[in-house]
Design an enzyme around this catalytic site. Structure first.
Site, PDB file in Angstrom:
ATOM      1  N   SER A   1      23.531  34.721   4.483  1.00  0.00           N
ATOM      2  CA  SER A   1      23.953  35.644   5.535  1.00  0.00           C
ATOM      3  C   SER A   1      23.111  36.902   5.431  1.00  0.00           C
ATOM      4  O   SER A   1      22.512  37.185   4.388  1.00  0.00           O
ATOM      5  CB  SER A   1      25.437  35.995   5.336  1.00  0.00           C
ATOM      6  OG  SER A   1      25.805  37.140   6.077  1.00  0.00           O
TER       7      SER A   1
ATOM      8  N   TYR B   1      32.886  38.433   0.197  1.00  0.00           N
ATOM      9  CA  TYR B   1      31.886  37.707   0.986  1.00  0.00           C
ATOM     10  C   TYR B   1      30.474  38.188   0.646  1.00  0.00           C
ATOM     11  O   TYR B   1      29.568  37.380   0.407  1.00  0.00           O
ATOM     12  CB  TYR B   1      32.167  37.896   2.475  1.00  0.00           C
ATOM     13  CG  TYR B   1      31.250  37.109   3.381  1.00  0.00           C
ATOM     14  CD1 TYR B   1      31.538  35.792   3.706  1.00  0.00           C
ATOM     15  CD2 TYR B   1      30.098  37.684   3.918  1.00  0.00           C
ATOM     16  CE1 TYR B   1      30.703  35.060   4.542  1.00  0.00           C
ATOM     17  CE2 TYR B   1      29.261  36.962   4.755  1.00  0.00           C
ATOM     18  CZ  TYR B   1      29.567  35.657   5.065  1.00  0.00           C
ATOM     19  OH  TYR B   1      28.736  34.941   5.888  1.00  0.00           O
TER      20      TYR B   1
END
Length: 261
Positions: free
Chosen positions: A145, A158
């Protein structure tokens, strides 16, 4: 189209929806044999299989939770049993949920780390083990990401999982490059997937996200699938240990556009 992908066997975790679904369909159009993985929603996985059949592809669906070691082992072995080999492993399964860091429970933390990072490690390990034992110059692609680079308040678990994935991928790439095994990350930015549907349906929130993207628009899952197909192909034969950001420039500090800063 990449002719060398024809006949390759590709396992994609978390591929019953979102980015994983788009990658499964893309590899099927490349005439690869696809293993669709799902955790609980068999109907979604079967829907992906139907779409793959429509493009003339060949695929099976395998249930499994990437946080469960035996499930990951079974996923890889199912691919080998059905199609005779494994060529490409894509660790795509992941999750996110916003929680203030000072209120985050250990359970909240572990759930995201176990899925995003440990799950990717298990998939990488099992694929690489097979590649090494069978002298196959295989490929591993991990779905990272922009948040392996950009801090993200309320998502410390995350961001940590993707930051860890960055060095995991680089380490595996370095360790197994002498055997011709390539390991890379894809770093998507804001993408139109079901997980983002509610947020992007709000005009104000959508405009806020678009303001952070120099190219000015939110990406589509097919744009990430195209990156995965290239990384898996021989066109990327000299590429290993990188994160290929597909983010419309989000990681390039858009706040400094037009000479600001």
């Amino acid at each position: 189209m990449y002719k060398d992908l024809e006949g390759k066997v590709v396992v994609i975790t978390g591929s019953s929806t979102g980015l994983g679904k788009s990658m499964a369909i893309r590899f099927a159009t490349e005439k690869a044999k696809v293993v669709v993985n799902y955790r609980s929603k068999e109907d979604e996985a079967n829907s992906v299989l139907e779409e793959i059949k429509k493009v003339g592809g060949e695929a099976i669906a395998v249930k499994g939770d990437v946080t469960v070691e035996s499930d990951v082992i079974n996923l890889v072995q199912s691919a080998i049993k059905e199609f005779g080999k494994l060529d490409v492993m894509i660790n795509n399964a992941g999750l996110e949920n916003p929680v203030s860091s000072h209120e985050m429970s250990l359970s909240d933390w572990n759930k995201v780390i176990d899925t995003n990072l440990t799950g990717a490690f298990l998939g990488s390990r099992e694929a690489i083990k097979y590649f090494v034992e069978n002298d196959i110059k295989g490929t591993v692609i991990n779905m990272s990401s922009v948040h392996e680079k950009i801090p993200w308040p309320l998502f410390v678990h995350y961001a940590a999982s993707k930051g860890g994935m960055k060095l995991m991928t680089e380490t595996l790439a370095l360790e197994y490059a002498p055997k011709g095994i390539r390991v890379n990350n894809i770093g998507p930015g804001a993408i139109n997937t079901p997980i983002n549907a509610e947020k992007f349906a709000d005009p104000e929130q959508r405009a806020d996200v678009e303001s952070m993207i120099p190219m000015g628009y939110i990406g589509e899952p097919e744009e990430i699938a195209a990156v995965a197909a290239w990384l898996a192909s021989s066109e990327a034969s000299y590429v290993t240990g990188i994160t290929l950001f597909a983010d419309g420039g989000m990681t390039q500090y858009p706040s400094f556009q037009a000479g600001r800063g």
